[in-house]
Design a protein around this motif. Structure first.
Motif, mmCIF file in Angstrom:
data_model
loop_
_atom_site.group_PDB
_atom_site.id
_atom_site.type_symbol
_atom_site.label_atom_id
_atom_site.label_comp_id
_atom_site.label_asym_id
_atom_site.label_seq_id
_atom_site.Cartn_x
_atom_site.Cartn_y
_atom_site.Cartn_z
ATOM 1 N N TYR A 55 -2.777 3.901 -17.701
ATOM 2 C CA TYR A 55 -2.661 3.698 -16.259
ATOM 3 C C TYR A 55 -1.216 3.845 -15.767
ATOM 4 C CZ TYR A 55 -7.482 2.140 -15.960
ATOM 5 O OH TYR A 55 -8.849 2.091 -16.002
ATOM 6 N N TYR A 56 -0.293 4.216 -16.662
ATOM 7 C CA TYR A 56 1.093 4.441 -16.246
ATOM 8 C C TYR A 56 1.175 5.765 -15.488
ATOM 9 C CZ TYR A 56 2.460 0.809 -19.597
ATOM 10 O OH TYR A 56 2.606 -0.356 -20.298
ATOM 11 N N GLY A 122 12.057 -4.358 -5.837
ATOM 12 C CA GLY A 122 11.688 -4.929 -7.126
ATOM 13 C C GLY A 122 10.263 -5.415 -7.135
ATOM 14 N N GLN A 123 9.822 -6.006 -6.028
ATOM 15 C CA GLN A 123 8.442 -6.460 -5.937
ATOM 16 C C GLN A 123 7.473 -5.274 -5.959
ATOM 17 O OE1 GLN A 123 8.178 -8.895 -2.469
ATOM 18 N NE2 GLN A 123 9.327 -10.592 -3.372
ATOM 19 N N GLN A 124 7.861 -4.198 -5.290
ATOM 20 C CA GLN A 124 6.995 -3.021 -5.256
ATOM 21 C C GLN A 124 6.919 -2.361 -6.630
ATOM 22 O OE1 GLN A 124 8.753 -0.647 -2.201
ATOM 23 N NE2 GLN A 124 7.894 -1.831 -0.519
ATOM 24 N N LYS A 125 8.001 -2.468 -7.428
ATOM 25 C CA LYS A 125 8.026 -1.844 -8.743
ATOM 26 C C LYS A 125 7.429 -2.740 -9.823
ATOM 27 C CE LYS A 125 12.119 1.039 -7.921
ATOM 28 N NZ LYS A 125 13.520 1.281 -8.310
ATOM 29 N N ASP A 126 7.022 -3.932 -9.457
ATOM 30 C CA ASP A 126 6.450 -4.849 -10.425
ATOM 31 C C ASP A 126 5.231 -4.200 -11.075
ATOM 32 O OD1 ASP A 126 5.488 -6.873 -11.930
ATOM 33 O OD2 ASP A 126 5.355 -8.343 -10.305
ATOM 34 N N PRO A 127 5.252 -3.953 -12.389
ATOM 35 C CA PRO A 127 4.122 -3.270 -13.040
ATOM 36 C C PRO A 127 2.790 -3.993 -12.875
ATOM 37 C CG PRO A 127 6.035 -3.355 -14.493
ATOM 38 C CD PRO A 127 6.358 -4.215 -13.322
ATOM 39 N N LEU A 128 2.811 -5.310 -12.693
ATOM 40 C CA LEU A 128 1.560 -6.044 -12.534
ATOM 41 C C LEU A 128 0.790 -5.586 -11.300
ATOM 42 C CD1 LEU A 128 2.454 -9.731 -13.482
ATOM 43 C CD2 LEU A 128 1.214 -8.041 -14.827
ATOM 44 N N ARG A 129 1.499 -5.070 -10.302
ATOM 45 C CA ARG A 129 0.848 -4.626 -9.067
ATOM 46 C C ARG A 129 0.133 -3.289 -9.245
ATOM 47 N NH1 ARG A 129 2.570 -7.460 -4.480
ATOM 48 N NH2 ARG A 129 4.167 -9.016 -4.940
ATOM 49 N N TRP A 130 0.381 -2.616 -10.365
ATOM 50 C CA TRP A 130 -0.278 -1.336 -10.604
ATOM 51 C C TRP A 130 -1.767 -1.521 -10.882
ATOM 52 C CZ3 TRP A 130 3.592 0.950 -14.717
ATOM 53 C CH2 TRP A 130 4.843 1.069 -14.130
ATOM 54 N N PHE A 131 -2.143 -2.718 -11.284
ATOM 55 C CA PHE A 131 -3.521 -2.949 -11.704
ATOM 56 C C PHE A 131 -4.323 -3.734 -10.670
ATOM 57 C CE2 PHE A 131 -0.737 -2.818 -15.455
ATOM 58 C CZ PHE A 131 -1.275 -1.724 -16.120
ATOM 59 N N GLY A 132 -3.840 -3.759 -9.439
ATOM 60 C CA GLY A 132 -4.565 -4.461 -8.388
ATOM 61 C C GLY A 132 -3.899 -5.769 -8.011
ATOM 62 N N LEU A 133 -4.442 -6.421 -6.998
ATOM 63 C CA LEU A 133 -3.846 -7.648 -6.484
ATOM 64 C C LEU A 133 -4.176 -8.859 -7.351
ATOM 65 C CD1 LEU A 133 -4.521 -7.147 -2.665
ATOM 66 C CD2 LEU A 133 -2.366 -6.783 -3.884
ATOM 67 N N LEU A 134 -5.390 -8.917 -7.856
ATOM 68 C CA LEU A 134 -5.812 -10.065 -8.657
ATOM 69 C C LEU A 134 -5.489 -9.798 -10.127
ATOM 70 C CD1 LEU A 134 -9.250 -10.780 -6.942
ATOM 71 C CD2 LEU A 134 -7.051 -11.907 -6.516
ATOM 72 N N THR A 135 -4.275 -10.154 -10.510
ATOM 73 C CA THR A 135 -3.833 -9.902 -11.880
ATOM 74 C C THR A 135 -4.315 -11.021 -12.798
ATOM 75 O OG1 THR A 135 -1.838 -8.881 -10.984
ATOM 76 C CG2 THR A 135 -1.829 -9.417 -13.316
ATOM 77 N N PRO A 136 -4.936 -10.694 -13.923
ATOM 78 C CA PRO A 136 -5.398 -11.735 -14.859
ATOM 79 C C PRO A 136 -4.220 -12.554 -15.396
ATOM 80 C CG PRO A 136 -6.341 -9.599 -15.406
ATOM 81 C CD PRO A 136 -5.295 -9.346 -14.380
ATOM 82 N N MET A 137 -4.460 -13.827 -15.627
ATOM 83 C CA MET A 137 -3.413 -14.703 -16.141
ATOM 84 C C MET A 137 -2.867 -14.236 -17.496
ATOM 85 S SD MET A 137 -1.381 -17.152 -15.709
ATOM 86 C CE MET A 137 -2.047 -17.768 -14.157
#
Length: 202
Positions: A55-56, A122-137
């Protein structure tokens, strides 16, 4: 004196080796946790969704930079990891310090604006945001462990490794110096003995 110096170097090397071993254990533990948390996130993910390199895309960029400084008597390199926004803030603060009093306030306001923009980027580049808004813990935990490994453990590990290499060089030099001194002492003793023997025969 040389023996004492070598002993001190070896003692320092053992302390560094202990620190190096501890850091390697920390890094191994963090890496294990990262892979376990990513596996948990993938196990609980929706069907057809996976958290991984597939997904990169072009958004993949380095968010940390390595800063290398030379310190100590032997100029041993010390490694540290900094965020891009931090470096930008430091550069702006240096520019602000170089200006006169009349423009300093304006440069500070500009600096704050740029810091805010960098923070937003930095917030926009956060990789966690690549996988949607609801990021698993588990994925958040994997990211936290990765950041800890990159920012804290690895720089210390590399710095300690560089210090160990420098101490090894110092030990070899000290041992060579001691060997030369011992050889010179033996040669001098032989010359004295030979001279005494010549006087006796004469």
């Amino acid at each position: 004196m040389e023996v004492d110096h070598i002993d001190k170097l070896l003692e320092r090397y053992l302390h560094l080796l202990h620190e190096y071993t501890t850091l390697r254990e920390q890094l191994s533990s963090l890496q294990t946790g990262i892979y376990q948390n990513i596996a948990r996130a993938n196990f609980a993910a929706e069907r057809g969704m996976r958290f991984g390199q597939e997904y990169y895309d072009e958004r993949m960029q380095a968010s940390r930079k390595v800063a290398i400084t030379l310190g100590g008597d032997q100029d041993v390199p010390a490694f540290a990891v900094t965020a891009g926004s931090t470096e930008a803030g430091l550069a702006q603060s240096e520019k602000g310090a170089a200006t006169d009093d009349g423009t300093r306030d304006a440069s500070k306001e500009k600096e704050k604006e740029e810091e805010a923009r960098e923070s937003q980027k930095g917030q926009q580049k956060d990789p966690l945001r690549w996988f949607g808004l609801l990021t698993p813990m588990p994925l958040r935990q994997a990211q936290a462990q990765s950041i800890q490994a990159i920012e804290q453990v690895i720089p210390k590990l590399v710095s300690v490794d560089a210090q160990m290499a420098q101490v090894e060089i110092e030990v070899r030099r000290a041992r060579k110096k001691r060997a030369k001194a011992e050889a010179a002492a033996v040669k001098q003793e032989q010359e004295v003995s030979a001279g005494a023997g010549a006087e006796i025969t004469a």
